[in-house]
Scaffold this motif. Structure first.
Motif, PDB file in Angstrom:
ATOM      1  N   GLU A   6       0.847  -1.186   0.000  1.00 62.39           N
ATOM      2  CA  GLU A   6       0.000   0.000   0.000  1.00 62.39           C
ATOM      3  C   GLU A   6       0.881   1.234   0.000  1.00 62.39           C
ATOM      4  OE1 GLU A   6      -0.911   1.018   4.647  1.00 62.39           O
ATOM      5  OE2 GLU A   6      -2.429  -0.005   3.476  1.00 62.39           O
ATOM      6  N   THR A   7       0.249   2.343  -0.314  1.00 62.58           N
ATOM      7  CA  THR A   7       0.988   3.598  -0.366  1.00 62.58           C
ATOM      8  C   THR A   7       1.354   4.037   1.051  1.00 62.58           C
ATOM      9  OG1 THR A   7      -0.094   4.256  -2.397  1.00 62.58           O
ATOM     10  CG2 THR A   7       0.838   6.014  -1.055  1.00 62.58           C
ATOM     11  N   THR A   8       2.623   4.322   1.226  1.00 63.37           N
ATOM     12  CA  THR A   8       3.132   4.748   2.526  1.00 63.37           C
ATOM     13  C   THR A   8       3.927   6.024   2.346  1.00 63.37           C
ATOM     14  OG1 THR A   8       3.409   2.429   3.118  1.00 63.37           O
ATOM     15  CG2 THR A   8       4.531   4.025   4.505  1.00 63.37           C
ATOM     16  N   ILE A   9       3.590   7.038   3.123  1.00 65.59           N
ATOM     17  CA  ILE A   9       4.414   8.236   3.135  1.00 65.59           C
ATOM     18  C   ILE A   9       5.263   8.138   4.391  1.00 65.59           C
ATOM     19  CG2 ILE A   9       4.428  10.765   3.024  1.00 65.59           C
ATOM     20  CD1 ILE A   9       2.905   9.431   0.705  1.00 65.59           C
ATOM     21  N   GLY A  10       6.549   7.948   4.209  1.00 70.50           N
ATOM     22  CA  GLY A  10       7.447   7.692   5.333  1.00 70.50           C
ATOM     23  C   GLY A  10       7.633   8.896   6.231  1.00 70.50           C
ATOM     24  N   PRO A  11       8.201   8.659   7.424  1.00 68.92           N
ATOM     25  CA  PRO A  11       8.326   9.724   8.425  1.00 68.92           C
ATOM     26  C   PRO A  11       9.238  10.863   7.999  1.00 68.92           C
ATOM     27  CG  PRO A  11       9.482   7.743   9.121  1.00 68.92           C
ATOM     28  CD  PRO A  11       8.703   7.376   7.908  1.00 68.92           C
ATOM     29  N   ARG A  12      10.105  10.588   7.034  1.00 70.43           N
ATOM     30  CA  ARG A  12      11.022  11.647   6.626  1.00 70.43           C
ATOM     31  C   ARG A  12      10.684  12.170   5.230  1.00 70.43           C
ATOM     32  NH1 ARG A  12      16.930   9.921   7.488  1.00 70.43           N
ATOM     33  NH2 ARG A  12      16.223   7.901   6.759  1.00 70.43           N
ATOM     34  N   THR A  13       9.385  12.127   4.927  1.00 64.75           N
ATOM     35  CA  THR A  13       8.927  12.620   3.626  1.00 64.75           C
ATOM     36  C   THR A  13       7.887  13.713   3.812  1.00 64.75           C
ATOM     37  OG1 THR A  13       9.352  10.521   2.544  1.00 64.75           O
ATOM     38  CG2 THR A  13       7.786  11.972   1.464  1.00 64.75           C
ATOM     39  N   ARG A  14       8.023  14.749   2.996  1.00 59.97           N
ATOM     40  CA  ARG A  14       7.070  15.852   3.016  1.00 59.97           C
ATOM     41  C   ARG A  14       6.438  15.986   1.646  1.00 59.97           C
ATOM     42  NH1 ARG A  14      10.858  19.682   4.325  1.00 59.97           N
ATOM     43  NH2 ARG A  14      10.061  20.974   2.663  1.00 59.97           N
ATOM     44  N   LEU A  15       5.126  16.105   1.610  1.00 57.27           N
ATOM     45  CA  LEU A  15       4.428  16.302   0.344  1.00 57.27           C
ATOM     46  C   LEU A  15       3.734  17.655   0.366  1.00 57.27           C
ATOM     47  CD1 LEU A  15       4.811  13.237  -0.119  1.00 57.27           C
ATOM     48  CD2 LEU A  15       2.455  13.137  -0.835  1.00 57.27           C
ATOM     49  N   VAL A  25      -3.900   4.734   2.031  1.00 59.71           N
ATOM     50  CA  VAL A  25      -2.658   5.475   2.243  1.00 59.71           C
ATOM     51  C   VAL A  25      -2.327   5.460   3.727  1.00 59.71           C
ATOM     52  CG1 VAL A  25      -1.566   7.749   2.182  1.00 59.71           C
ATOM     53  CG2 VAL A  25      -2.885   6.962   0.220  1.00 59.71           C
ATOM     54  N   GLU A  28       3.000   8.554   7.622  1.00 61.81           N
ATOM     55  CA  GLU A  28       3.854   8.786   8.790  1.00 61.81           C
ATOM     56  C   GLU A  28       4.588  10.112   8.647  1.00 61.81           C
ATOM     57  OE1 GLU A  28       6.292   5.218   9.431  1.00 61.81           O
ATOM     58  OE2 GLU A  28       4.740   4.190   8.297  1.00 61.81           O
TER      59      GLU A  28
END
Lengths: 130, 103
Positions: A6-15, A25, A28
């Motif tokens: 599944e789509t994961t936005i990791g803890p060190r990612t900014r969108l 989704v 983190e």
């Protein structure tokens, strides 16, 4: 690494972006922008959303700021914080959860209650005003 | 930890990551990672890419600026300029653009 994921936005990612599509989704990291999903949005502790959110279900253990729409449930966990107008079918808050905003819940009432709710505006009950 | 944009999900805007980025879905805008960016087969990326390392098996339209290496796998379709210290293009990859290995 390439199983079904599944789509994961990791803890060190900014969108700073609009995120949309089918599927779940797991967040983190940080999203600044609108999210529109056919699936479930999970905001983990440390994750944050600033923008309009719509998803089939929303679970918040982190921060969510902005209006939320869902045909399902908004669940705010004990570490979760929600700030915004929330239009959902069901809302649940765990002990410790912080919520600031308006709840616009849409659910069916039993017929006799539904009548009472819709009637008073037209015909105020005796003694209601003085 | 890493960030994964799965097939079926579209991100329109800017992604800034301090970790690996795996893309199976669609990304439009700008993509920056301090680690590895992997664009999988079937993925569609219309973005300028900045990364330490870039692996492409899917579609990329945009310029990429990579500090270490770029690998175009078989099946990759890339339109744009690539600037990297090292680059490989596998047989079966399609590529249109300039290569600048002068880093």
């Amino acid at each position: 690494m390439a199983e079904s994921y599944e789509t994961t936005i990791g803890p060190r990612t900014r969108l700073r972006a609009r995120v949309h599509g089918d599927g779940d989704v797991s967040l983190e990291g940080q999203v600044e922008g609108n999210i529109a999903l056919g699936g479930k949005l999970t905001v983990h502790e440390g994750g944050s959303v600033k923008g309009e959110t719509s998803a089939s279900d929303v679970v918040v253990h982190g921060d969510l700021e902005g209006p939320v729409r869902s045909d399902g449930t908004l669940h705010v966990g004990s570490t979760g914080k929600v700030n915004g107008v929330v239009k959902v079918t069901a809302l649940s808050l765990d002990d410790g959860a912080r919520f600031h905003g308006q709840v616009i819940a849409s659910f069916d009432l039993p017929a006799e209650l539904a009548e009472k709710i819709s009637a008073p505006a037209a015909a105020p009950t005796v003694g209601a005003r003085r | 930890m890493s960030t994964i944009i799965a097939a079926g999900i579209t991100v329109e805007g800017e992604i800034v990551a301090d970790e690996d980025l795996q893309i199976g879905g669609t990304v439009r805008g700008k993509l920056t990672s301090k680690d590895v960016v992997a664009i999988e087969a079937g993925a569609v990326v219309e973005a300028d890419v900045q990364a330490a390392s870039l692996t492409i098996g899917g579609n990329l339209v945009g310029n990429s600026h990579v500090t270490e290496r770029v690998d175009l796998l078989a099946g990759a379709r890339v339109i744009g300029n690539v600037k990297a210290a090292r680059i490989t293009i596998a047989e079966g990859a399609q590529f249109k653009g300039n290569v600048d290995m002068d880093v």
